[in-house]
Each structure stands twice: as C-alpha cells, then as structure tokens.
Enzyme design. Structure first.
Site, PDB file in Angstrom:
ATOM      1  N   ILE A  37       0.838  -1.201   0.000  1.00 24.72           N
ATOM      2  CA  ILE A  37       0.000   0.000   0.000  1.00 24.72           C
ATOM      3  C   ILE A  37       0.877   1.255   0.000  1.00 24.72           C
ATOM      4  O   ILE A  37       0.499   2.302  -0.517  1.00 24.72           O
ATOM      5  CB  ILE A  37      -0.983  -0.012   1.197  1.00 24.72           C
ATOM      6  N   ASN A  51      -3.567  -1.591  -2.752  1.00 25.45           N
ATOM      7  CA  ASN A  51      -4.327  -1.623  -1.505  1.00 25.45           C
ATOM      8  C   ASN A  51      -5.143  -2.916  -1.559  1.00 25.45           C
ATOM      9  O   ASN A  51      -5.936  -3.099  -2.483  1.00 25.45           O
ATOM     10  CB  ASN A  51      -5.244  -0.386  -1.466  1.00 25.45           C
ATOM     11  N   TYR A 141      -6.810 -10.037  15.621  1.00 21.99           N
ATOM     12  CA  TYR A 141      -5.821 -10.559  14.653  1.00 21.99           C
ATOM     13  C   TYR A 141      -5.878 -12.099  14.645  1.00 21.99           C
ATOM     14  O   TYR A 141      -5.955 -12.717  13.581  1.00 21.99           O
ATOM     15  CB  TYR A 141      -4.439 -10.063  15.076  1.00 21.99           C
TER      16      TYR A 141
HETATM   17  C1  AKB Z   1       2.506 -10.648  16.339  1.00 21.35           C
HETATM   18  O1  AKB Z   1       3.191 -10.532  17.380  1.00 21.35           O
HETATM   19  O2  AKB Z   1       1.366 -10.183  16.219  1.00 21.35           O
HETATM   20  C2  AKB Z   1       3.088 -11.437  15.194  1.00 21.35           C
HETATM   21  C3  AKB Z   1       2.635 -12.854  15.240  1.00 21.35           C
HETATM   22  C4  AKB Z   1       3.198 -13.773  16.245  1.00 21.35           C
HETATM   23  O3  AKB Z   1       1.824 -13.246  14.456  1.00 21.35           O
HETATM   24  N1  AKB Z   1       4.503 -11.357  15.208  1.00 21.35           N
END
Ligand code: AKB
Length: 319
Positions: A37, A51, A141
C-alpha cells in the site's frame, strides 16, 4: 530458472521485504513483482502499489504480469489490531477474500497465506501446543487468522485452489523492522544492545513465547510452497516452530556479547496478549510432511543478529 510469475502483497513489511528478495534469488528478478500500500524505495525491481481492499487493482496487476502465484502478507498484527478491531477484521478478511477470489478467477497455481501462533488461546496446552489444539484466540488478529485458515481450506476443498499456510511464531531478523506485533520486542532488543543503549521491554522478564529466526522462517515458507501437493496434508495452516525463550533468556544470550546490557521491564497491554499465547509449539506434522527442520537456536540467532546489526550501524554512522 522457473516459469512462475509471483506477486508479493505486503512486500514492504517485516517478512514481505525479506521474502521478496529470497523469491527473486530463486525465480529471477523479472518474475517477482513486489507490491504494498506504501510506495517503496526498498524494491529496486518490479513494484506496484496495491491496496488489498481494492480487488480490481489486484486483478489488474495479476493480468499485467501474468501472475501465477501470490504471497499475501498484508495484515494488521496482534497489538496494533487491538486499537481498531473492526478495521483490523475488515483489512485482514477483505484483503484475504480479494486475493482468494482473484486467484480462483484467474486459476492461479498457488497462494501463500500466513497464519500465526495468535490462533491459539488460553485453553490449549501452553508448552508444545499441538497442531490440532482448540483455536479460541483472544485478539481480533488471531480471530482473523483462524477464519483465514478455514477459508483457505474451503477454497482448496471447494475450488481446488492450492492455498498453503504456516503459523508463524514471532519472527526475528536484522533485515527489516517488525510493525505492530506482540513479539516485536525480540527484534527491538537487539537494536538497543548493539547501540549500547538500555532497553525498556513491554513484556515481563519470564514470558516465554515461540519465536523463529528470519532465515528459518523464509526457508520454511519456500519449502512448503515447493513441496509436492500430495505432501501437503494440512490445508488450514501448519505449526512452524523455531525456538522458545523469555525476555530474560534473550537478554542473557545478548549479554555474552554485551555483558553490561541493561533491560528494564515495563509490561503494558501486550502482556495480556502474550499470556494468552503458547509458550512453545509442536510442529511434527510439518517435519513429517515436507521435512521441516529449523536451523537456528537462541544463541546462534543472537550471534548472527549482532554480527549483521553491528555492520548495519557501522555503515549508517558513516553516511
Ligand atoms: C505478532 O506478534 O502479532 C506477530 C505474530 C506472532 O503473528 N509477530
């Protein structure tokens, strides 16, 4: 040289920048297109601004270069992701959907999607967390990586798209800076040590986490992508282990080069994320299926990191 044409999305990132160079060595400069990006000064070779939320733009670049493989590395990581959970979900998931759909439509040969140890939560064995442990992550995440693993498997089963994935531990390397992860301390600490400055660590001294040296992470990625399809029995994502250590252990390893190196511990919100992750993971499936074998332990990594960072800082002090 092989005939594949590769697109790396997220090529300015910590892993993407090193992976792009490794792919260029293996496939040839003209067969690897870097994209991100952000515009790049780091990639003297083929580069396109993309993007990941813009599917049409991905398709355009794929068509222009006759791309046959995509390495999709663009994502918001664990710590940064908590500041804006909905935006993180959107970027991580919509980005992946766009890549999977373009790859399906264009009948691409292979896709690489990185997962993470962040897929695991509090309810797994903390040491030697197995491949098939329950996935109940605590971060957005991690949630996006669990969903991404399942979608990767779905595209493989439903459409025959050859998507492959590893669950990266914290990746430590001298070549690039990490951005927004919980394991970032393990890179930063070396930069402070080599500059002979004290380091303020955002995790407690006794927090063990799975980690891997960049050379091993890149080699493992390329080995998985190179394995014949019948050897890839896991279509969600493979546990990939390198080593495991605490901030205190990495500090002691660094002190064999810098005996006076000082670390202050000031845990912040990232401590809670680290506490929800495995201390170490078990990767026998990757070893069995495509002969995965890490080469670096903590002390070998420390020696290599310090060697390269000393060179880097010596050169930058001259310029
Ligand atoms: C993080 O710390 O978010 C990354 C991972 C372990 O996926 N490095």
């Amino acid at each position: 040289m092989r005939k594949d044409k590769i697109l790396v999305i997220g090529a300015n990132g910590q892993i993407g920048s090193v992976l792009t160079q490794a792919l260029r060595r293996s496939f040839g400069e003209d067969n690897v297109v870097a994209s991100d990006i952000r515009d790049s000064e780091n990639h003297p070779g083929l580069f396109e601004t993309i993007n990941v939320l813009d599917a049409q733009r991905i398709a355009e670049v794929v068509d222009r270069y006759h791309i046959t493989q995509v390495y999709h590395l663009a994502a918001i990581l664990s710590a940064k992701g908590e500041a804006n959970p909905l935006k993180t979900w959107d970027i991580n998931m919509s980005g992946l959907f766009n890549v999977l759909e373009v790859a399906r439509e264009k009948r691409m040969a292979k896709v690489f999607f990185p997962s993470s140890i962040a897929v695991f939560g509090n309810d797994v064995p903390r040491y030697g967390t197995p491949q098939n442990a329950h996935l109940s992550p605590s971060t957005v995440y991690g949630m996006s990586k669990v969903a991404g693993e399942l979608w990767s498997q779905y595209y493989f089963q439903r459409y025959g798209l050859d998507v492959r994935s590893v669950r990266y531990p914290g990746v430590v390397g001298y070549q690039s800076d990490p951005g927004g992860g919980t394991t970032d301390y393990a890179v930063e600490i070396y930069h402070y040590a080599v500059q002979e400055k004290p380091y303020q660590c955002f995790l407690k001294n006794n927090t063990p986490l799975p980690m891997i040296y960049m050379d091993d992470a890149i080699r493992g990625t390329l080995e998985l992508m190179d394995a014949s399809s019948d050897k890839v029995s896991v279509r969600t994502s493979y546990n990939l282990a390198g080593m495991s250590f605490t901030p205190e252990e990495i500090t002691n390893s660094i002190r064999s080069f810098y005996p006076d190196f000082k670390v202050l511990y000031q845990p912040d919100f990232r401590q809670q994320i680290a506490d929800s992750w495995p201390a170490s993971i078990e990767d026998s499936q990757a070893r069995q299926d495509w002969n995965w074998q890490p080469k670096y332990d903590l002390d070998a990594m420390t020696a290599d990191m310090i060697l390269h960072l000393k060179e880097k800082y010596a050169v930058s002090s001259l310029t």
